[in-house]
Write a protein that holds these residues in place. Structure first.
Motif, PDB file in Angstrom:
ATOM      1  N   ALA A 123       0.432   4.954  -2.662  1.00 15.37           N
ATOM      2  CA  ALA A 123       1.600   4.996  -1.776  1.00 15.37           C
ATOM      3  C   ALA A 123       1.181   5.049  -0.312  1.00 15.37           C
ATOM      4  O   ALA A 123       1.859   4.474   0.563  1.00 15.37           O
ATOM      5  N   LEU A 126       0.697   1.737   2.085  1.00 15.31           N
ATOM      6  CA  LEU A 126       1.742   1.044   2.850  1.00 15.31           C
ATOM      7  C   LEU A 126       1.501   1.148   4.353  1.00 15.31           C
ATOM      8  O   LEU A 126       1.862   0.252   5.114  1.00 15.31           O
ATOM      9  N   LEU A 160       8.293   5.178  -1.302  1.00 12.86           N
ATOM     10  CA  LEU A 160       7.827   4.329  -2.404  1.00 12.86           C
ATOM     11  C   LEU A 160       7.788   5.106  -3.712  1.00 12.86           C
ATOM     12  O   LEU A 160       8.204   4.594  -4.764  1.00 12.86           O
ATOM     13  N   ALA A 325       3.628  -1.931  -3.999  1.00  6.26           N
ATOM     14  CA  ALA A 325       4.753  -1.317  -4.712  1.00  6.26           C
ATOM     15  C   ALA A 325       4.599  -1.465  -6.218  1.00  6.26           C
ATOM     16  O   ALA A 325       4.835  -0.510  -6.980  1.00  6.26           O
TER      17      ALA A 325
END
Length: 518
Positions: A123, A126, A160, A325
């Protein structure tokens, strides 16, 4: 054919003493996609390129095929185990069914800790792409401020994780659909990206022999070994998670046949694509000595924007965001199945709640929520301590490979005792190569754990406690696990009997026919 396969799968699962509670809906591609998306080339290579380049320069490329070959020896053993034990929980189930029950429980415990932190780590990726895609994604403060970047990474990561939690709660059908779409787009995107980078190559493959950070006078056999060992951490961070194809076995039709192939195909596809991407990127770099190639906010995303131009570069960064993702979704899904498998054996606290599977979704809901909450909590708790988050992420990969070693070692011991016998359904066998492959897997796993735990300042910082974080954290994790295991054993928890799950087979529950097997 699907109906016959499903009926056989129900009988097969009942032979291990379990009822069919999860929706068995995944086909060959979905099984492959689970392992491939966990590895996720567009996530791992983009996130970790700078680390490898900083350690050894362009020659870090050669650590990629070495790590790939080593991990293939591990994956081959896992594929054989998946053919014999097509059960949710993968690493946990395989280890405990070929070795002592306590060792199997420890493998599950270590991999569970690794998986939760890995979800948080994915995560965080990102932050390396979204702000480069558009400045508006730097929601918190200024992108030039490391503290603001760390806080923004936590915010994006928590969003996310909330999304992956929602998808995993919704059920395996939605998860698989998104996962399949993500893998197809990632395969297409990686292929196109490699071609475009090669078309814009500024130099030939000779760039891959240039090494930084060593002592040229000492030669490759001594002065270059240190940088290359440090650079090998980069592919080690990326090339794991292929076991996820086996972890979802109870949701896959004909898993004895499909899961072994999916495990190997996922690793091979990711390994080949990742190696070509690294080579093409280095050949297309305008300045292979630029410090931006080894910067956290530079690396491969920056290289691609420089090589392909802002517009085309942003298009590929968008594909990377989608891959991140989907990777987070696969990590989350694999963790849920591991928790479910251990809880079903009464091997975790609150086992009854964690093993509950609603009939409507056919997916364990409580583990999905618990996993998301735990990963988000790790990020939030360390929002102002980015170095701790980075250290935890590094330690998590050590734990993942330690869990793999806790499968490879008992597999080798079992093979020396004559495993497997010639009877029983197992469409994938290593045959005469099994012993050699297992020895290589154990040796490789031990090397990988030691190399990744080595107290390098570039990974763990200069602080003495931080430099030994991997060894200290691993010791603490194992100690906590042993204490819990001994307490639970005295209280008679079920999994401590080595063959407890298979001792009293239950009749399968109502058939849940396939819901879209591909």
């Amino acid at each position: 054919m699907a109906t016959n396969d499903h009926a056989e799968d129900l009988r097969d699962l009942a032979g291990f003493g379990y009822r069919q509670e999860l929706h068995r809906s995944l086909g060959s591609f979905s099984s492959f996609a689970a392992g491939f998306s966990y590895i996720s080339i567009l996530t791992g290579v983009f996130q970790m390129f700078a680390l490898g380049f900083a350690a050894a320069g362009p020659a870090f490329f050669w650590t990629w095929p070495v790590v790939l070959l080593g991990q293939l020896s591990v994956a081959a053993g896992f594929a054989e185990l998946a053919a014999h034990y097509p059960l949710s929980g993968g690493v946990y189930q395989w280890s405990r069914r070929i070795g002592p029950a306590g060792l199997g429980w420890m493998a599950g415990w270590v991999y569970l800790a690794s998986s939760v932190i890995s979800l948080a780590a994915v995560a965080l990726a990102l932050q390396g792409t979204l702000p480069q895609l558009a400045s508006a994604f730097q929601v918190v403060g200024d992108a030039a401020d490391p503290a603001d970047r760390a806080r923004n990474a936590v915010l994006l990561g928590c969003i996310l994780i909330a999304l992956t939690t929602a998808v995993n709660v919704a059920g395996v059908r939605l998860m698989a659909w998104i996962n399949n779409l993500g893998v197809m787009s990632e395969l297409a995107g990686v292929t196109l990206l490699i071609v475009l980078l090669l078309l814009r190559a500024k130099r030939g493959p000779g760039i891959l022999l240039q090494i930084h950070g060593g002592d040229p006078a000492a030669g490759w056999t001594s002065g270059m070994i240190g940088p290359l060992l440090a650079a090998a951490i980069m592919p080690s961070y990326v090339l794991y998670g292929f076991d996820t194809a086996g972890t979802l076995a109870e949701e896959t039709t004909a898993p004895r046949r499909r899961a072994p192939r999916a495990i190997l195909r996922a690793l091979l596809a990711a390994g080949v694509a990742g190696g070509l991407l690294i080579a093409a990127g280095l050949m297309a770099a305008d300045d292979p000595t630029s410090s931006r190639l080894s910067a956290i906010d530079g690396g491969l995303p920056w290289l691609i924007k420089e090589a392909l131009g802002p517009s085309l570069g942003r298009l590929f960064l968008g594909a990377v965001v989608f891959a991140i993702a989907v990777c987070a979704l696969a990590v989350h899904a694999g963790t849920v199945r591991l928790i479910f498998a251990m809880a079903r054996d009464d091997a975790l606290p609150f086992a009854r709640s964690l093993a509950l599977v609603p009939r409507g979704t056919g997916t364990p809901v409580v583990p999905a929520v618990a996993t998301g909450a735990a990963a988000a909590a790790i990020l939030v708790a360390n929002v102002n301590l980015p170095r701790i988050i980075e250290t935890l992420c590094s330690v998590a990969i050590v734990w993942a490979n330690l869990a793999y070693l806790l499968v490879s070692y008992p597999l080798l011991a079992a093979r020396l005792r004559g495993w497997p016998d010639s009877e029983g359904p197992a469409p994938f066998r290593l045959g005469r190569l099994g012993l050699v492959v297992n020895v290589l897997a154990v040796a490789w796993g031990a090397f990988l754990v030691v190399n990744m735990s080595w107290p390098r300042a570039s990974i763990y910082g200069d602080d003495p406690a931080g430099k030994y974080a991997a060894a200290l954290a691993t010791g603490a994790l194992v100690a906590i696990g042993l204490v819990y295991y001994m307490v639970a054993r005295r209280r008679g928890f079920a999994v401590l009997s080595e063959h407890s799950a298979a001792a009293e087979p239950e009749l399968p529950g109502p058939a849940l026919g396939p819901v879209g097997a591909d």
